[in-house]
Design an enzyme around this catalytic site. Structure first.
Site, short mmCIF file in Angstrom:
data_model
loop_
_atom_site.label_atom_id
_atom_site.label_comp_id
_atom_site.label_asym_id
_atom_site.label_seq_id
_atom_site.Cartn_x
_atom_site.Cartn_y
_atom_site.Cartn_z
N GLY A 26 -35.48 -19.28 -29.08
CA GLY A 26 -36.80 -19.52 -29.64
C GLY A 26 -37.82 -18.44 -29.35
N GLU A 27 -37.39 -17.28 -28.92
CA GLU A 27 -38.33 -16.21 -28.59
C GLU A 27 -39.20 -15.80 -29.78
OE1 GLU A 27 -37.66 -11.67 -27.50
OE2 GLU A 27 -36.92 -13.04 -25.96
N PRO A 28 -38.65 -15.65 -31.00
CA PRO A 28 -39.52 -15.29 -32.13
C PRO A 28 -40.61 -16.31 -32.39
CG PRO A 28 -37.24 -14.88 -32.68
CD PRO A 28 -37.24 -15.63 -31.37
N VAL A 30 -42.05 -18.32 -30.24
CA VAL A 30 -43.05 -18.24 -29.18
C VAL A 30 -43.93 -17.01 -29.38
CG1 VAL A 30 -43.38 -17.91 -26.70
CG2 VAL A 30 -41.69 -19.52 -27.52
N CYS A 31 -43.32 -15.89 -29.74
CA CYS A 31 -44.09 -14.66 -29.92
C CYS A 31 -45.02 -14.76 -31.14
CB CYS A 31 -43.15 -13.47 -30.08
SG CYS A 31 -42.26 -13.08 -28.57
#
Length: 82
Positions: A26-28, A30-31
């Site tokens: 889920g990094e994208p 969150v960013c």
């Protein structure tokens, strides 16, 4: 950029340190979530500019409706649909 850029995806490649062997967690999302806060901040800045208020204002996360109203420096009576 290279003229010939070939990518090969690895099948059944394990990631022992990822959650459920995932490659991304889920990094994208969150960013990119900061884009919503920045867009709301721009909208508040424009509302303040139209009301002839000073430019600087504090706008912290989470951006609740109450905090947004306070940052716009408007009263409840001004929030009526015409």
């Amino acid at each position: 950029m290279p003229r010939d850029f070939r990518v090969k995806l690895l099948k059944n490649n394990r990631n022992p340190v990822g959650i459920f062997n995932s490659k991304a967690t889920g990094e994208p999302a969150v960013c990119m979530s900061v884009a919503c806060l920045l867009a709301l901040r721009q909208a508040v800045a424009e509302a303040r500019r139209e009301a002839s208020l000073h430019a600087w204002f504090q706008f912290d996360s989470p951006a609740t409706p109450e905090r947004t109203q306070m940052a716009c420096d408007v009263g409840v009576e001004e929030l009526v649909l015409a």
